[in-house]
Design a protein around this motif. Structure first.
Motif, short mmCIF file in Angstrom:
data_model
loop_
_atom_site.label_atom_id
_atom_site.label_comp_id
_atom_site.label_asym_id
_atom_site.label_seq_id
_atom_site.Cartn_x
_atom_site.Cartn_y
_atom_site.Cartn_z
N ARG A 117 0.45 -1.48 -0.18
CA ARG A 117 0.13 0.01 -0.22
C ARG A 117 0.99 1.07 0.37
O ARG A 117 1.07 1.94 1.06
N ALA B 120 -1.90 2.28 8.45
CA ALA B 120 -1.71 3.73 8.33
C ALA B 120 -0.34 4.49 9.26
O ALA B 120 0.67 4.97 9.07
N CYS C 35 -4.21 -2.63 6.82
CA CYS C 35 -5.06 -1.17 6.13
C CYS C 35 -6.22 -1.09 6.71
O CYS C 35 -7.58 -2.13 6.53
N ALA C 36 -6.53 -0.16 6.77
CA ALA C 36 -8.14 0.52 7.35
C ALA C 36 -8.85 0.64 6.47
O ALA C 36 -10.12 -0.06 6.32
#
Ligand code: MTE
Ligand code: MO
Length: 383
Positions: free
Chosen positions: A44, A209, A91-92
């Motif tokens: 990401r 993040a 990842c959110a």
């Protein structure tokens, strides 16, 4: 932005965005091993992958509210005690695509594999901070108080060409038991470029993040990071908030991720013959909370059976056992006889008793983060 020097990547990755590169493996790759191989670990990025070609010149500056700002080179970091922490990074936006089916959300689309479990090797942030004169367990008022900001080398368009950054509270950063690392290894190998070479932050139990890659500097700041990814993204809003009435300042940045699980051995829709099927997947909770149980239903959620759980193959997982990896997922497995077409569902409970919500509607949010609703797959039985 210049994407001409991106690193090589496994051709089997499912690419959700090419520039910047955002990709996940097929979900089945997650349950073939407890530790996710580097090449199948989701990637990401918010901009081009930076190039650090002279490691001898690489250094991290530590500045801000400290008496003696310092530059630490790689040798200084390698000299500190080395820890290996097995931690799941998520990842959110994991499972965002499914949230968008209820009502459109904004963000990179992800199936259920924007998550991976790795053995991260590196120095503890608490040791690094101690080296520059910030004592362990620096306790500052839990509301407000100083933060530790991580700033990257990369350049991303959301920050108008500036670097990616994020912060965590100083009390967490100086707690050695939070196991926050400045990592230079992943699964026993030198960290590769996609995952943050030469140095990245790993904040276990917290949305991905905050685990800043390609670390350039650490700043001790009076309050949380003012960058976009802390202030205007990665916040959880109620379903009633839309792009016309959003007030970002009313919410805190998301840190721990909630209880999550998903079935990886089956696709969204499967055409199978009647008989026994194996249901495998992952379950993980944030904040180091272990998994209490995982349940599987083969009738759309009316009745449930408990799945078996493990981390190390062949060793049943018990959440309060000393030997289990507290920051890591568990893999689960259940066998079921499926005579007719049905919906198969999984849900997990963590040791605090937190459960996954039954439906995505109740947790829908415009940024499409934290989709932790019961995971459902369809099985069509043919004769
Ligand atoms: N760090 C930098 N410098 N740039 C980024 O784009 N992305 C963040 C985080 N750290 C990002 C970053 C996000 S949103 C996630 S989910 C994780 O890194 C992904 O880490 P991975 O690519 O190693 O899986
Ligand atoms: Mo993310």
């Amino acid at each position: 932005s210049d994407y001409s020097q991106e690193p090589p990547r496994h051709p089997a990755l499912l690419v959700n965005s090419k520039e910047p590169f955002n990709a996940e493996p097929h979900r089945s790759a997650l349950v073939t091993s407890y530790v996710t191989p580097v090449e199948f670990f989701y990637k990401r990025n918010h901009g081009p992958v930076p190039i650090v070609d002279d490691i001898d010149k690489f250094s991290v500056s530590i500045t801000g509210l400290i008496e003696n700002p310092k530059e630490l080179c790689m040798k200084d970091i390698l000299r500190l005690p080395k820890y290996a922490v097995t931690a799941t990074l998520q990842c959110a936006g994991n499972r965002r695509t499914a949230m968008s089916k209820t009502r459109k959300v904004k963000g990179v689309g992800w199936d259920i594999a924007a998550i991976g479990n790795a053995i991260w090797g590196g120095a503890k942030l608490a040791d690094v901070l101690e080296l520059i004169g910030i004592p362990k367990f620096s306790y500052i008022s839990p509301c407000g108080g100083k933060h530790v900001e991580f700033v990257s080398i990369d350049k991303c368009k959301e920050e108008n060409g500036g670097p990616y950054k994020a912060s965590i509270p100083l009390s967490q950063a100086t707690n050695p038991e939070a196991d926050i690392l400045l990592a230079y290894e992943m699964n026993g190998e030198t960290l590769n470029r996609d995952h943050g070479y030469p140095l990245r932050v790993i904040v276990p139990g917290v949305i991905g993040a905050r685990s800043v890659k390609w670390l350039d500097s650490i700043n001790i700041i009076a309050k949380e990071c003012q960058g976009l990814f802390t202030q205007k993204d990665y916040k959880m809003f109620p379903p009633s908030v839309n792009w016309d009435n959003i007030d970002w300042s009313t919410r805190r940045p998301q840190m721990d991720f909630p209880i999550q699980s998903a079935i990886c051995s089956l696709d969204d829709v499967n055409n199978l013959k009647p008989g026994k099927i194996t249901i495998k997947g992952y379950a993980v909770s944030g904040g180091g909370r272990g998994i209490e149980r995982v349940e599987v239903s083969i009738d759309g959620g009316k009745t449930w059976v408990e799945a078996s759980k493990y981390q190390k193959a062949g060793v049943p997982y018990i959440s309060d056992d000393e030997s289990c990896d507290k920051w890591a997922w568990v893999l689960f497995e259940a066998e079921a006889d499926v005579p007719e077409s049905t919906e198969i569902v999984a849900k997990a409970v963590d040791i605090a008793g937190n459960v996954q919500p039954e439906n995505v509607e109740v947790i829908w949010n415009l940024r499409g983060i934290l989709n932790t609703s019961w995971h459902r797959v369809h099985v069509q039985i043919g004769r």
